[in-house]
Design an enzyme around this catalytic site. Structure first.
Site, PDB file in Angstrom:
ATOM      1  N   SER A   1      -9.994  -0.922   6.762  1.00 33.24           N
ATOM      2  CA  SER A   1      -9.410  -0.765   5.427  1.00 33.24           C
ATOM      3  C   SER A   1      -8.654  -1.964   4.870  1.00 33.24           C
ATOM      4  O   SER A   1      -8.270  -1.948   3.702  1.00 33.24           O
ATOM      5  CB  SER A   1      -8.475   0.440   5.404  1.00 33.24           C
ATOM      6  OG  SER A   1      -9.237   1.595   5.210  1.00 33.24           O
TER       7      SER A   1
ATOM      8  N   LYS B   1       0.858  -1.193   0.000  1.00 34.36           N
ATOM      9  CA  LYS B   1       0.000   0.000   0.000  1.00 34.36           C
ATOM     10  C   LYS B   1       0.893   1.243   0.000  1.00 34.36           C
ATOM     11  O   LYS B   1       1.871   1.298   0.755  1.00 34.36           O
ATOM     12  CB  LYS B   1      -0.904  -0.027   1.244  1.00 34.36           C
ATOM     13  CG  LYS B   1      -1.994   1.032   1.255  1.00 34.36           C
ATOM     14  CD  LYS B   1      -2.899   0.852   2.490  1.00 34.36           C
ATOM     15  CE  LYS B   1      -4.057   1.830   2.505  1.00 34.36           C
ATOM     16  NZ  LYS B   1      -4.934   1.668   3.685  1.00 34.36           N
TER      17      LYS B   1
ATOM     18  N   SER C   1      -9.801   1.497   2.583  1.00 35.00           N
ATOM     19  CA  SER C   1      -8.960   2.303   1.722  1.00 35.00           C
ATOM     20  C   SER C   1      -7.865   1.522   1.003  1.00 35.00           C
ATOM     21  O   SER C   1      -7.276   2.018   0.046  1.00 35.00           O
ATOM     22  CB  SER C   1      -8.305   3.401   2.567  1.00 35.00           C
ATOM     23  OG  SER C   1      -7.456   2.839   3.542  1.00 35.00           O
TER      24      SER C   1
HETATM   25  N1  GLN Z   1     -13.479   3.397   5.988  1.00 39.53           N
HETATM   26  C1  GLN Z   1     -12.906   3.913   7.188  1.00 39.53           C
HETATM   27  C2  GLN Z   1     -12.681   5.407   7.087  1.00 39.53           C
HETATM   28  O1  GLN Z   1     -12.998   5.961   6.076  1.00 39.53           O
HETATM   29  C3  GLN Z   1     -11.640   3.176   7.516  1.00 39.53           C
HETATM   30  C4  GLN Z   1     -10.430   3.673   6.833  1.00 39.53           C
HETATM   31  C5  GLN Z   1      -9.203   2.900   7.191  1.00 39.53           C
HETATM   32  O2  GLN Z   1      -9.267   1.856   7.828  1.00 39.53           O
HETATM   33  N2  GLN Z   1      -8.072   3.449   6.811  1.00 39.53           N
HETATM   34  O3  GLN Z   1     -12.215   6.007   7.992  1.00 39.53           O
END
Ligand code: GLN
Length: 474
Positions: free
Chosen positions: A175, A76, A151
Site C-alpha cells: 500500500s 494517511k 491503499s
Molecule cells: N492491496 C493489498 C490489500 O488489499 C495491500 C493493502 C495494504 O498494504 N494495506 O490487502
C-alpha cells in the site's frame, strides 16, 4: 516570494527557511493553496496548520530548528494524531477523534514537522485503488479517470501533486509502493519491526509497517531516519541498528549484485512494463551492478499466503469495532441486532468480505487446512529469500504488473484486484524492506502514466535500498 513546490526538497526548504527566504507559515500556505479538491487526496485538512507552522517559525528564530522543522506533511488517515479525526477511511470511525499520538507522530512533532491533513485510503487499508474509501475515490495525479492506487492513494497523490512535501502511508501488502509507482514518486516499506506500529489503525498486525512517500531518495531517508527505532509501545519493534555480524557483511562501496527472479516474470505482466523493466536492468548494469538470475521457488504462493493470513488477522483486529467503544453505532432490538446493524452499516463491502473470509479461515475444522498451512508456507518463502540473499545483494521486480487502471474497471472482481499485488506482497510475507522508485512512463489512451521499479533487500538493509535508488535516479 513564489515558492517552486515542484522542485522543493526537505533540505532546500530548510535552507530557505533558515535564510529567511520564506517562513514555515508561508510554506504551509503555499501547499494549502495548491490543494486540488478534485483529486480528493485528503479526507480532512487540519484547522491548526498555520498554528503548527508558527511554532516552527519560532524554532527557526531561536535556533532550535531541525531538518524537518516546518516541513508540510500529509498523514494517511489511519495514523493517530491526538485530537484529530482518524477515520481509517471507514464510516464506522467517522467521528472518532484520536486520544493519543502514534509513535511516528510523537517523533515528527518533536522535530517540528507540520501536518497538513489526513489523507484518503481504502477502508482500513483494504485495497489497491482507494476506491474502497467511505469518503470517495482519490484520482490519479496523471489521469483523473484512473485510480490513485492504494491503499495509501491519498498520501501518494498529495506528494505527487505538490499538496504536501512528504507523506506517511502504511504498507501491509504493497500500500505504499503501489500508489507510489502509480503516481511517479518513491515509497518505502521498511523492515517489519523497524518502525513502530503504535497508533496505526491495525489491519494485519504481522504485516503492517508505516513508511514515507517522497519525490526523491534524500527526503525518503530523512523521514525514515526520523520515524524508525525501537519502541516500548510496540513489542515487535527491533533493537536499534544491525547486529555486528550484519554490519560486517555490508559494504556500500563494493560492487553489488542484483538478482532477477525471471521465472516469476513470465505471465500476466503488460509488455511495456516488462520492456521498461529490462531498460532499468540495463541502466543498472551500465552503472556497474552485476546482474544474476535467481530462483525463488515458492514465491508464487506468496499472494495466496497473504490473502489467507491477512484476512485472518483483519477479522481479529476489526472485532473491536462493536459500536460500544468506538465510533458509529446503530441500535437494534437486542445486543445481536446492535452488532449486526452497527457492523453491517458501518463497514463497507470489501471490509465485510475480509472479516467473513478471515472468520472462516480461523474457524474450527478449517484453521489447519488454511491458516496453519499458510503459516508453514510463509516460513518456506522466508527461507527461499534467505537463500537468494546469500547469492545477491538485492532483488528487482517491477512494482506492479500494469500502470494505474481506470476507475471502476476492477470493482466487480476482487480477485483481479488482488492479482495486481503479486510483486508487492512477498516482502510483507517475509518482512524484508522494499522500495518503489519511478522508472519511466508507459502510454495509455494518449496519456503518459508512471510506473515503478521495486527493489528488495535483506532485513534491516534499508541503506542498500537508498544507495541503489540514488544510483538509479541520478
Ligand atoms: N492491496 C493489498 C490489500 O488489499 C495491500 C493493502 C495494504 O498494504 N494495506 O490487502
Amino acid at each position: 516570494m513564489v515558492i517552486d513546490l515542484k522542485t522543493l526538497t526537505i533540505k532546500k526548504a530548510h535552507e530557505a527557511m533558515k535564510a529567511g527566504d520564506f517562513t514555515a507559515q508561508e510554506l504551509a500556505q503555499a501547499y494549502l493553496d495548491n490543494i486540488n479538491p478534485e483529486l480528493n487526496a485528503f479526507i480532512l485538512i487540519f484547522d491548526d496548520v498555520l498554528e503548527q507552522s508558527k511554532k516552527a517559525d519560532e524554532r527557526f528564530k531561536n535556533g532550535t530548528a531541525e531538518l524537518l522543522t516546518g516541513i508540510p506533511m500529509a498523514i494517511k488517515n489511519n495514523i493517530l494524531i491526538k485530537g484529530k479525526r482518524t477515520t481509517a477511511g471507514s464510516k464506522i470511525l467517522e467521528n472518532y477523534k484520536a486520544t493519543y499520538d502514534a509513535t511516528v507522530i510523537t517523533k515528527l512533532k518533536k522535530v517540528g514537522a507540520v501536518f497538513i491533513g489526513g489523507t484518503n485510503l481504502d477502508e482500513f487499508a483494504h485495497g489497491s485503488s482507494t476506491e474502497n474509501s467511505a469518503y470517495g475515490v482519490t484520482k490519479n495525479t496523471y489521469d483523473l479517470e484512473r485510480v490513485a492506487g492504494g491503499s495509501s492513494g491519498g498520501s501518494a497523490v498529495a506528494v505527487a501533486s505538490d499538496m504536501a512535501l512528504v507523506a506517511l502511508g502504511s504498507d501491509t501488502g504493497g500500500s505504499i509502493r503501489q500508489p507510489a509507482s502509480f503516481n511517479g514518486i518513491l515509497g518505502l516499506k521498511t523492515t517489519y519491526g523497524r518502525v513502530s506500529r503504535s497508533g496505526a489503525v491495525a489491519m494485519g498486525s504481522s504485516f503492517d509497517q508505516i513508511g514515507p512517500f517522497a519525490k526523491n531518495i534524500e527526503d525518503i531517508k530523512i523521514v525514515y531516519d526520523c520515524i524508525k527505532g525501537e519502541d516500548k509501545m510496540d513489542s515487535t519493534t527491533l533493537k536499534n541498528g544491525r547486529t555486528e555480524e550484519l554490519e560486517q557483511k555490508i559494504d556500500l562501496d563494493k560492487k553489488m549484485t542484483i538478482g532477477i527472479p525471471r521465472h516469476f516474470l513470465q505471465e500476466g505482466i503488460d509488455a511495456d512494463v516488462m520492456e521498461n523493466f529490462e531498460e532499468s536492468i540495463k541502466k543498472l548494469k551500465e552503472k556497474g551492478y552485476e546482474v544474476k538470475e535467481i530462483e525463488l521457488p515458492n514465491i508464487k504462493y506468496s499472494l495466496a499466503v497473504y490473502y489467507i493470513l491477512m484476512p485472518a488477522e483483519v477479522s481479529a483486529n476489526l472485532s473491536r469495532y462493536d459500536g460500544v467503544r468506538f465510533g458509529f453505532k446503530k441500535e437494534g432490538e437486542n445486543l445481536l441486532e446492535d452488532y449486526m446493524k452497527t457492523k453491517g452499516e458501518g463497514f463497507g463491502k470489501e471490509t465485510r468480505r475480509r472479516i467473513i473470509l478471515g472468520t472462516y479461515i480461523l474457524s474450527a475444522g478449517y484453521k489447519d487446512a488454511y491458516y496453519k498451512k499458510a503459516q508453514v508456507l510463509r516460513n518456506i518463502i522466508r527461507k527461499d529469500f534467505e537463500k537468494a540473499f546469500s547469492e545477491v545483494d538485492v532483488i528487482l521486480t517491477p512494482t506492479t504488473p500494469s500502470p494505474a487502471f481506470v476507475i471502476g474497471s476492477k470493482g466487480d472482481d476482487p480477485v483481479q484486484m488482488y492479482l495486481g499485488d503479486i510483486f508487492t506482497v512477498s516482502s510483507n510475507v517475509v518482512g524484508n524492506p522494499a522500495i518503489s522508485i519511478p522508472s519511466g512512463f508507459v502510454e495509455r489512451d494518449g496519456k503518459n502514466l508512471p510506473i515503478g521499479l521495486q527493489i528488495l533487500a535483506p532485513h534491516l538493509y534499508e541503506d542498500v535500498l537508498v544507495k541503489i535508488s540514488d544510483d538509479f535516479l541520478s
